[in-house]
Write an enzyme that holds these catalytic residues in place. Structure first.
Site, short mmCIF file in Angstrom:
data_model
loop_
_atom_site.label_atom_id
_atom_site.label_comp_id
_atom_site.label_asym_id
_atom_site.label_seq_id
_atom_site.Cartn_x
_atom_site.Cartn_y
_atom_site.Cartn_z
N SER A 192 26.05 -22.60 24.19
CA SER A 192 26.12 -22.61 22.73
C SER A 192 24.73 -22.50 22.10
O SER A 192 24.61 -22.12 20.93
CB SER A 192 26.82 -23.87 22.24
OG SER A 192 26.03 -25.02 22.47
N PRO A 226 27.07 -31.22 24.34
CA PRO A 226 26.03 -31.83 25.18
C PRO A 226 24.59 -31.59 24.73
O PRO A 226 23.66 -32.00 25.40
CB PRO A 226 26.27 -31.19 26.54
CG PRO A 226 26.76 -29.81 26.19
CD PRO A 226 27.60 -29.98 24.95
N GLY A 227 24.40 -30.87 23.62
CA GLY A 227 23.07 -30.77 23.05
C GLY A 227 22.47 -29.39 22.95
O GLY A 227 21.27 -29.25 22.78
N GLY A 228 23.30 -28.33 23.03
CA GLY A 228 22.75 -26.97 22.97
C GLY A 228 22.03 -26.67 21.67
O GLY A 228 20.92 -26.12 21.68
N ASP A 264 30.87 -40.44 14.42
CA ASP A 264 31.71 -39.31 14.06
C ASP A 264 30.93 -38.40 13.11
O ASP A 264 30.51 -38.83 12.03
CB ASP A 264 32.99 -39.82 13.38
CG ASP A 264 33.97 -38.70 13.03
OD1 ASP A 264 33.58 -37.51 13.11
OD2 ASP A 264 35.11 -39.02 12.66
N LYS A 309 35.64 -22.18 13.04
CA LYS A 309 36.54 -21.71 14.09
C LYS A 309 37.78 -21.09 13.43
O LYS A 309 38.45 -21.73 12.62
CB LYS A 309 36.97 -22.85 14.99
CG LYS A 309 35.83 -23.77 15.43
CD LYS A 309 34.82 -23.07 16.32
CE LYS A 309 33.73 -24.06 16.75
NZ LYS A 309 32.71 -23.44 17.60
#
Length: 355
Positions: A192, A226-228, A264, A309
Site C-alpha cells: 500500500s 501495518p504502516g505502509g 479507532d 473503496k
C-alpha cells in the site's frame, strides 16, 4: 482511416466507469457525443463533433478514471506487417490538413495494459526503433527529444491495427500508458506504500511537493496498520501519529518519528492541527467521505489524501455522489483532485485542501 476522437487509457475493467465519466463531463462542457469501448480493453474512445475542442475542455487532472488523454488522429486497420510505416506517414500528412502538428518532440509506441494487449509489447518496442528514424527523415520528429512540443503516440491494438494519436505534453501524463513505474522498497511494511507514493507524485505538482511535503511536518495516518502509508510519510521527513488498533511494524516504532495510538480512526481527533492527514481504511466510501469532511471543516488538518473503496456496481455514480458529499459537508471552498491510480484497485485516491 476514421474521424478524430478523444482516446483515454484506463485500468482494465473500469472502461464503463470512464465511459460514464466522459459522457457526463463532455455534455456539461457542451460537447455531447458518445463513448465507445469494450470491457477489459484498457481504453475508451469518445466521439463527438469537435474532439480537439473537447480535449482542451477536459484537462487530464479533472478526469478520475483516465490514466492518459490523447487526441486520436487516425485509426489504421488492416496494416501490412511488411510495411506499417508508410500508412502512418500518410496518416500524419493527412492529419496536418485537420490542424494536427507537423513536427513532434517525442515518439511513444504503446499497447493496452490488458491481457490482450500485453503480448504486443515486443512489437511496440521494435516498431518504435524502426519508426523513429523514418519520422526524422520525413521531418515529422525532432532530432532529439523535445518535451515542449506535442508528443506522437502510436497505439497498437493488434498486429495489423494501430492508432495514430497526439498528446499535448502540458496536459498529459509524463509516463507511457499513464503508469508511473515505482519499485516496491524492501523496507516498506506493505504494498500500500506504493499508493501513497504514486498519489504524492500524481496529485501534486513539483512546486506543491516542494512546498507541502517537508521535514518535521506533523501527520496523522488513520487506519495505519501495518504502516505502509506511515512509512511513506516518515520517509518524507514527517513525524507521524499512526492510529490503528492493529500492530505496526517494529521498525517504524524504532525510528523515533512514529507515535502509535491504539484507537479507532473514525473516532480519534488530534489535539492540534496537523499538516497532513492520510487515510486508507476499508469502509463504506460515503462514511469515509463524511469523516474526511469533518477533518477539514473542523481544521484538524491542512490537507489530506484518502482512498474511497468503490462498490462493484455503479462505481462512477458512487464516486460522484461521495465527492459531492465530501465537498458539501466541508462547508468551505476546496482544491480537490481525484484519480484511480495505477496502484489502486477497486478504489480512487483523493487529495484535498482548503482553497
Amino acid at each position: 482511416m476514421t474521424e478524430q476522437a478523444l482516446f483515454c487509457w484506463c485500468r482494465a475493467g473500469f472502461e464503463p466507469e470512464l465511459a460514464a465519466e466522459l459522457n457526463e463531463r463532455a455534455a456539461i462542457a457542451g460537447h455531447p457525443g458518445y463513448a465507445r469501448t469494450e470491457r477489459g480493453s484498457g481504453y475508451v474512445e469518445f466521439l463527438c463533433e469537435d474532439p480537439a475542442a473537447l480535449a482542451r475542455a477536459l484537462p487530464l487532472d479533472r478526469l478520475i478514471f483516465a490514466r492518459q488523454k490523447l487526441l486520436r488522429l487516425a485509426d489504421l486497420r488492416g496494416l501490412d506487417p511488411r510495411d506499417r510505416i508508410t500508412p502512418i506517414l500518410a496518416a500524419l500528412d493527412a492529419a496536418i490538413e485537420q490542424g494536427a502538428p507537423a513536427l513532434y518532440g517525442e515518439l511513444w509506441v504503446e499497447h493496452p495494459d490488458s491481457d490482450a494487449g500485453k503480448p504486443l509489447a515486443g512489437l511496440a518496442r521494435s516498431f518504435g526503433n524502426a519508426l523513429r528514424p523514418a519520422l526524422r527523415k520525413a521531418g515529422r520528429l525532432t532530432a532529439s527529444d523535445d518535451t515542449q512540443r506535442p508528443r506522437l503516440h502510436i497505439v497498437f491494438l493488434d498486429g495489423d491495427h494501430a492508432m495514430v494519436a497526439v498528446a499535448d505534453t502540458r496536459d498529459a501524463s509524463p509516463w507511457p500508458l499513464g503508469i508511473p513505474r515505482l519499485r516496491m522498497h524492501p523496507d516498506a511494511p506493505s504494498r500500500s506504500a506504493l499508493k501513497l507514493e504514486e498519489a504524492l507524485l500524481t496529485l501534486l505538482d513539483d512546486e506543491e511537493r516542494e512546498r507541502l511535503v517537508r521535514d518535521n511536518m506533523q501527520a496523522a495516518d488513520l487506519g495505519a496498520a501495518p504502516g505502509g502509508w506511515t512509512w511513506v510519510l516518515m520517509r518524507n521527513g514527517m513525524k507521524v501519529t499512526s492510529v490503528d488498533n492493529g500492530p505496526l511494524r517494529q521498525a517504524l516504532l524504532d525510528s523515533g518519528r512514529v507515535d502509535h495510538l491504539r484507537a479507532d480512526g473514525f473516532q480519534w481527533q488530534p489535539r492540534r492541527t496537523v499538516d497532513w492527514m492520510v487515510c486508507d481504511m476499508v469502509e463504506q466510501p460515503s462514511r469515509v467521505a463524511e469523516r474526511m469532511a469533518t477533518w477539514l471543516r473542523e481544521g484538524w488538518c491542512r490537507q489530506t489524501i484518502f482512498n474511497l473503496k468503490l462498490p462493484m456496481k455503479k462505481r462512477w455514480e458512487e464516486t460522484r455522489v461521495c465527492l459531492e458529499l465530501f465537498e458539501h459537508q466541508t462547508h468551505r471552498p476546496l482544491v480537490i483532485r481525484a484519480r484511480q491510480l495505477y496502484h489502486d484497485r477497486e478504489e480512487i485516491t483523493v487529495y484535498a485542501r482548503p482553497r
